[in-house]
Write a protein that holds these residues in place. Sequence first.
Motif, PDB file in Angstrom:
ATOM      1  N   ILE A  88       0.831  -1.199   0.000  1.00  0.00           N
ATOM      2  CA  ILE A  88       0.000   0.000   0.000  1.00  0.00           C
ATOM      3  C   ILE A  88       0.864   1.247   0.000  1.00  0.00           C
ATOM      4  CG2 ILE A  88      -1.935  -1.104   1.173  1.00  0.00           C
ATOM      5  CD1 ILE A  88      -1.131   0.388   3.706  1.00  0.00           C
ATOM      6  N   ARG A  89       0.303   2.316  -0.557  1.00  0.00           N
ATOM      7  CA  ARG A  89       0.927   3.641  -0.514  1.00  0.00           C
ATOM      8  C   ARG A  89      -0.085   4.585   0.114  1.00  0.00           C
ATOM      9  NH1 ARG A  89       2.013   5.072  -5.932  1.00  0.00           N
ATOM     10  NH2 ARG A  89       3.849   3.772  -5.755  1.00  0.00           N
ATOM     11  N   ILE A  90       0.292   5.201   1.236  1.00  0.00           N
ATOM     12  CA  ILE A  90      -0.571   6.142   1.935  1.00  0.00           C
ATOM     13  C   ILE A  90      -0.129   7.543   1.560  1.00  0.00           C
ATOM     14  CG2 ILE A  90      -1.396   6.917   4.186  1.00  0.00           C
ATOM     15  CD1 ILE A  90      -0.483   4.118   5.236  1.00  0.00           C
ATOM     16  N   LEU A  91      -1.041   8.315   0.997  1.00  0.00           N
ATOM     17  CA  LEU A  91      -0.741   9.688   0.588  1.00  0.00           C
ATOM     18  C   LEU A  91      -1.260  10.627   1.668  1.00  0.00           C
ATOM     19  CD1 LEU A  91      -1.909   9.333  -3.093  1.00  0.00           C
ATOM     20  CD2 LEU A  91       0.427   9.276  -2.245  1.00  0.00           C
ATOM     21  N   ASP A  92      -0.373  11.460   2.186  1.00  0.00           N
ATOM     22  CA  ASP A  92      -0.730  12.395   3.246  1.00  0.00           C
ATOM     23  C   ASP A  92      -0.298  13.787   2.816  1.00  0.00           C
ATOM     24  OD1 ASP A  92      -1.456  13.591   5.580  1.00  0.00           O
ATOM     25  OD2 ASP A  92       0.081  12.648   6.821  1.00  0.00           O
ATOM     26  N   GLY A  93      -1.172  14.474   2.094  1.00  0.00           N
ATOM     27  CA  GLY A  93      -0.801  15.785   1.566  1.00  0.00           C
ATOM     28  C   GLY A  93       0.274  15.623   0.506  1.00  0.00           C
ATOM     29  N   ASP A  94       1.441  16.245   0.742  1.00  0.00           N
ATOM     30  CA  ASP A  94       2.567  16.132  -0.192  1.00  0.00           C
ATOM     31  C   ASP A  94       3.488  14.975   0.153  1.00  0.00           C
ATOM     32  OD1 ASP A  94       1.697  18.267  -1.633  1.00  0.00           O
ATOM     33  OD2 ASP A  94       2.995  19.729  -0.656  1.00  0.00           O
TER      34      ASP A  94
END
Length: 184
Positions: free
Chosen positions: A103-109
């Motif tokens: 998984i890849r968690i995107l948190d803003g930038d």
Amino acid sequence: MVLFYLAASRKVLPKLENNIEKTKLKSTSAIKGMLAARVLVAILSLSLLLLAWGIDFSGLMVLSTSIITVTGVALFASWSLISNITAYFILLTNVAYRRGNFIRILDGDNFIEGYIADLGPFSMRLVTSERETLMYPNNLILTRPVLINPKSSWGTMGKVTAKPLDDDSIYPPEKKKTAPNKFT
């Protein structure tokens, strides 16, 4: 009331158990999840039984509504430990978050990526490609965009940057101007 307990333990709990088996979690996590679900069903059944027996709940109604209100706020507040436990049950029943998925968690930038190693009541354990262990809170996984099994790896952690575009990829190639053919 006993029928409610029997129906819940015969219908709902086996479905929850099947979903837990599909997630391929460690047996200790699965046992904790099933134990918590059984305790919730037992408490609900006991309270319904006491209500059917005619126990006077008038004094307890104010207390119980206050507790339910505080618990409701705590379940969905992002800073609460109870919200992590609520997110744990949501992730436990979601097959997409099973053990071994990348998984890849995107948190803003920023982003974090890794393989799901384990799911606990408060956090998910991710193992990166560099064999580092990351603990990420369950409630943040539900509130952030998550890519499950992305096509390419960006690295372990870092900033999301825009990929520079080539001028050729934006504009179609121009036709070359040629001299008119005399023979046509």
